[in-house]
Design an enzyme around this catalytic site. Structure first.
Site, PDB file in Angstrom:
ATOM      1  N   ARG A   1       0.955  -1.097  -0.028  1.00  0.00           N
ATOM      2  CA  ARG A   1       0.493  -0.110  -0.060  1.00  0.00           C
ATOM      3  C   ARG A   1       0.941   1.045   0.332  1.00  0.00           C
ATOM      4  O   ARG A   1       1.671   1.449   0.722  1.00  0.00           O
ATOM      5  CB  ARG A   1      -1.068   0.153   1.619  1.00  0.00           C
TER       6      ARG A   1
ATOM      7  N   LYS B   1      -2.554  -2.982   8.042  1.00  0.00           N
ATOM      8  CA  LYS B   1      -3.157  -2.680   8.148  1.00  0.00           C
ATOM      9  C   LYS B   1      -3.581  -3.603   9.055  1.00  0.00           C
ATOM     10  O   LYS B   1      -3.565  -5.260   9.608  1.00  0.00           O
ATOM     11  CB  LYS B   1      -5.187  -2.826   7.636  1.00  0.00           C
TER      12      LYS B   1
ATOM     13  N   HIS C   1      -3.525   3.442  -5.719  1.00  0.00           N
ATOM     14  CA  HIS C   1      -3.094   1.485  -5.363  1.00  0.00           C
ATOM     15  C   HIS C   1      -3.275   1.291  -6.530  1.00  0.00           C
ATOM     16  O   HIS C   1      -3.110  -0.033  -7.024  1.00  0.00           O
ATOM     17  CB  HIS C   1      -4.249   1.402  -4.595  1.00  0.00           C
TER      18      HIS C   1
ATOM     19  N   ARG D   1      -0.198  -0.948  -7.027  1.00  0.00           N
ATOM     20  CA  ARG D   1      -0.814  -2.881  -5.906  1.00  0.00           C
ATOM     21  C   ARG D   1      -1.317  -3.822  -6.675  1.00  0.00           C
ATOM     22  O   ARG D   1      -1.441  -4.437  -6.962  1.00  0.00           O
ATOM     23  CB  ARG D   1      -1.556  -2.221  -5.080  1.00  0.00           C
TER      24      ARG D   1
ATOM     25  N   HIS E   1      -3.588  -9.211   2.493  1.00  0.00           N
ATOM     26  CA  HIS E   1      -5.564  -9.538   3.369  1.00  0.00           C
ATOM     27  C   HIS E   1      -5.608 -10.599   4.388  1.00  0.00           C
ATOM     28  O   HIS E   1      -5.348 -11.271   3.487  1.00  0.00           O
ATOM     29  CB  HIS E   1      -6.570 -10.099   1.533  1.00  0.00           C
TER      30      HIS E   1
ATOM     31  N   TYR F   1      -8.953  -9.603  -8.097  1.00  0.00           N
ATOM     32  CA  TYR F   1      -8.046 -10.366  -9.328  1.00  0.00           C
ATOM     33  C   TYR F   1      -8.738 -11.114 -10.225  1.00  0.00           C
ATOM     34  O   TYR F   1      -8.127 -11.217 -11.133  1.00  0.00           O
ATOM     35  CB  TYR F   1      -7.176  -9.803  -8.482  1.00  0.00           C
TER      36      TYR F   1
END
Length: 300
Positions: A151, A175, A246, A249, A272, A281
């Site tokens: 990120r 995160k 992003h 990414r 994730h 994706y």
């Protein structure tokens, strides 16, 4: 009928939310706006107050929003806000039942992240003038971003202790304070080594900092600054697509899957927590295959 615009019940909830979860001012402002609009609607329709509403009142409000053509996304955000509000009231024993309990969120279309083709990525990465220390820094940043899928916030906040040039990995705090090790790849490693030798010392000058990618002032770069740099290089490379912070990414993940990478490996690399977040994706890859089929197949 007099419409009250301020409600202390809302203020108490938002104060508690800020203390418990430390939400940003933007999020708190959105919650305040949603709750105030709902409260005003209740007053206008002579419905019960905020703490006396029934599920039917919330359904009526959602139906009114539908008639006003409000987007499903904003309605989903509103419902999330109402759920948090009534769960808080339930914990505080202000209500006996949560009126949002059996109300379903609106189905949202799965947004396909904007990505770049492999050729466009090459053009973007080649746009900086690497003879200029500042642009050598940017080349290293772009290469690392595309090679690792970080990120932008993770990238600009990298410090020296997180990078191992000998092992070719970066240690990222993502995160939810989740740590992950991400490989840099040979090309990104080359540009990182070149930048560390010939770019970073000149950028820092007399400044002391352990930030890997410092600004001209030797301090940590903001994500907004780097985003402006990306737009500069996209313009220089002649890329007309609308980019986001992003974009690289997304390109990282999409190109990995296009080349046969396992979805769970991509999930780990991206950081994730839920595989369903990564699965988007596969949709991007399928859309790209359809597009290529249409363009090149004689019966496409």
């Amino acid at each position: 009928m007099t419409i009250t615009t301020e409600n202390p019940i809302i203020d108490l909830f938002l104060d508690a939310l800020w203390m418990e979860k430390g939400l940003s001012q933007n999020t708190l402002s959105s919650y305040r706006r949603d709750l105030k609009l709902f409260d005003q609607w209740l007053q206008c329709t002579a419905s019960p107050g905020l703490l006396q509403v029934q599920p039917s009142d919330i359904q009526s409000y959602l139906a009114a929003r539908l008639r006003d053509q409000k987007s499903p996304r904003s309605t989903a955000r509103l419902l999330s806000c109402l759920r948090g509000f009534y769960q808080y009231q339930l914990r505080e024993s202000k209500i006996a039942l949560d009126p949002t309990l059996d109300i379903d969120s609106p189905k949202l279309p799965m947004p396909l992240p904007k990505s770049l083709s492999e050729t466009e990525v090459e053009e973007l990465l080649s746009a900086p003038d690497v003879e200029v220390p500042l642009e050598l820094r940017d080349r290293a940043m772009l290469e690392l971003l595309y090679a690792s899928g970080l990120r932008v916030t993770e990238l600009v906040s990298l410090r020296m202790g997180q990078l191992s040039l000998t092992q070719g990995v970066v240690k990222v705090m993502g995160k939810g304070s989740k740590e992950r090790l991400v490989p840099t790849g040979e090309e990104a490693l080359y540009w990182m080594q070149r930048y560390m030798q010939h770019g970073r010392p000149l950028l820092l000058g007399t400044h002391m900092s352990d930030v890997i990618f410092p600004s001209r002032r030797g301090t940590m770069m903001t994500r907004q600054t780097f985003w402006h740099r990306i737009k500069l290089y996209a313009q220089r490379a002649g890329i007309k697509k609308t980019l986001s912070p992003h974009t690289l990414r997304h390109a990282f993940a999409t190109h990995l899957i296009n080349h046969g990478a396992d979805l769970r490996v991509v999930q780990l690399l991206l950081g994730h927590s839920d595989l369903s977040t990564t699965q988007i994706y596969t949709h991007v890859a399928r859309e790209r295959m359809k597009e290529l089929h249409t363009q090149h197949h004689p019966r496409g």
